[in-house]
Design a protein around this motif. Sequence first.
Motif, mmCIF file in Angstrom:
data_model
loop_
_atom_site.group_PDB
_atom_site.id
_atom_site.type_symbol
_atom_site.label_atom_id
_atom_site.label_comp_id
_atom_site.label_asym_id
_atom_site.label_seq_id
_atom_site.Cartn_x
_atom_site.Cartn_y
_atom_site.Cartn_z
ATOM 1 N N GLU A 123 -5.267 1.558 2.472
ATOM 2 C CA GLU A 123 -5.116 0.542 3.525
ATOM 3 C C GLU A 123 -5.207 1.147 4.913
ATOM 4 O OE1 GLU A 123 -3.273 -2.374 6.265
ATOM 5 O OE2 GLU A 123 -2.729 -0.282 5.931
ATOM 6 N N GLU A 124 -4.616 2.336 5.073
ATOM 7 C CA GLU A 124 -4.575 2.941 6.406
ATOM 8 C C GLU A 124 -5.899 3.600 6.776
ATOM 9 O OE1 GLU A 124 -2.310 2.082 8.219
ATOM 10 O OE2 GLU A 124 -0.343 2.135 7.268
ATOM 11 N N ASP A 182 4.125 -6.160 3.963
ATOM 12 C CA ASP A 182 3.585 -5.163 4.899
ATOM 13 C C ASP A 182 3.768 -5.633 6.339
ATOM 14 O OD1 ASP A 182 2.339 -2.773 5.498
ATOM 15 O OD2 ASP A 182 0.313 -3.546 5.275
ATOM 16 N N ASP A 242 6.094 1.770 6.646
ATOM 17 C CA ASP A 242 4.699 1.328 6.436
ATOM 18 C C ASP A 242 4.008 2.260 5.446
ATOM 19 O OD1 ASP A 242 2.268 0.080 6.697
ATOM 20 O OD2 ASP A 242 1.869 0.802 8.722
ATOM 21 N N ASP A 243 4.011 1.965 4.151
ATOM 22 C CA ASP A 243 4.495 0.734 3.590
ATOM 23 C C ASP A 243 5.305 1.034 2.324
ATOM 24 O OD1 ASP A 243 4.581 -2.129 3.352
ATOM 25 O OD2 ASP A 243 2.981 -2.047 1.884
ATOM 26 N N HIS A 297 0.833 -1.207 0.000
ATOM 27 C CA HIS A 297 0.000 0.000 0.000
ATOM 28 C C HIS A 297 0.864 1.252 0.000
ATOM 29 C CE1 HIS A 297 0.239 0.849 4.440
ATOM 30 N NE2 HIS A 297 0.306 -0.465 4.560
HETATM 31 ZN ZN ZN Z 1 0.989 -1.228 6.447
#
Ligand code: ZN
Length: 461
Positions: A156-157, A183, A122-123, A85
């Motif tokens: 994703e976050e 990840d 991340d990431d 991501h």
């Molecule tokens: Zn992540």
Amino acid sequence: MSLAPVLDRIDADLGAATERLMTLLRIPSISTDPAYAADVDRAAEWLAKDLASMGLEAAKHPTTGHPMVVGRGGSGDRHLLFYGHYDVQPVDPLDLWNRDPFDPAIEETPKGRVIRGRGSSDDKGQLMTFVEACRAWIAVHGALPCKLTLFFEGEEESGSPSLVPYLEAQKDALKADLALICDTGLFDSRVPAITTMLRGLLGEEIIITGPDMDLHSGMYGGAAMNPIRVLSRIIASLHDDTGRITVPGFYDGIPEPSDEVKAQWEALGFDEAAFLGDVGLSRLAGEQGRTALEMLWSRPTCEVNGIVGGYTGAGFKTVLPSKASAKISFRLVAGQDPLKLRESFRAMVQKMLPPDCTVEFKGHGASPASVMSTEDPAFEAARQALSDEWPDPAAFIGSGGSIPVAGYFKTILEMDSMLIGFGKDDDAIHSPNEKYDVESFHKGIRSWARVLDALAKTDAP
Ligand code: ZN
Ligand code: BES
């Protein structure tokens, strides 16, 4: 196609690879905050262009939220899908950063050289380890070692709102033999890892209302119900004195790890004192009688992530608030059904409400835990490839974090996932001063080059 010149190429190109990562890190692709939507789009555009510059067929695909990026290349019987991501967490509290989170730099630290900046670990840094491995394969051999689809998400976050509809619509375009997800982390700086257990996540927000309006705590205090008192009682009752969670049915159906798995974890020699000491703690605070690795990998949690109510500004105000709220998350393990537990939790809260109080619930995601089967010979092949790169052999480990896409790959695309990553516990992901070790980046790229080589030579299941 031989591996050695690919590894040499990676070593020679590390400076340029780091510069490319820096360029991506300068784009503030914070997915949860609509103010950064154009930046998220810019990061997607940059990635699609970067893949295209390597000769891959690549495009940015719009969704109702942030775009997905898909790239394709290579040929052969073996088809792998890579996922990472490119969105990042917000940077607050900004005053705790030692530099601008989006002006990344290489810093020398007592533990080695690090790439400092939001998303370095991340990431974006992890995602680029895979991209750079592909670039090196193509540079040396003019081709990838097998058929590859690269799939990058930008939400994703922030709970991946577009992911399930996208996967459902693009099923045929994305389905491969196996998904590779970058990840997760190393076990420690010597021991690389394939993560085979991820916890699920259930998010719940509760808003308790008592009186219709804020009241003077002298005029009404003592006589009127204060919703903060009610909320505190509910929160305090979620754990018993032994650290167990009291939501009815919470532990139903949870398997104990097998003796073999427990022995494997024991053999990892996890240093609990250092794990706690690194963050200023000295005692485990979970269920009594469990090791730290059990608490993190095979046991569920209930944590209050935020709590708001009444006057929290400067000075003091004698107020009896109308509302109090909390954000509560549950990390879930195998055997737990997120939706059933949501019902059980909500019923428990309802039951504890005194007269005149009401509660509103908001759900924030409900994903089950994932457990990967390691029977596919690809797992042993990848484990060996990682062991060739790092000082000590690779381990199969669990993770306390959640990566819901692994579950969706299984249920929607009917594909297993292999989780390999190079993050470290002290990377400060989601925190101020996030970093990624230069060693994680460099060895991470080399690791993927090796894993691709190994998997290309392993038959699809
Ligand atoms: Zn992540
Ligand atoms: N990369 C993390 C997950 C992770 C963290 C794996 C630590 C291994 C070790 C991922 O980006 C993340 O933060 N996921 C969220 C998922 C949530 C928003 C659904 C998490 O775990 O809180």
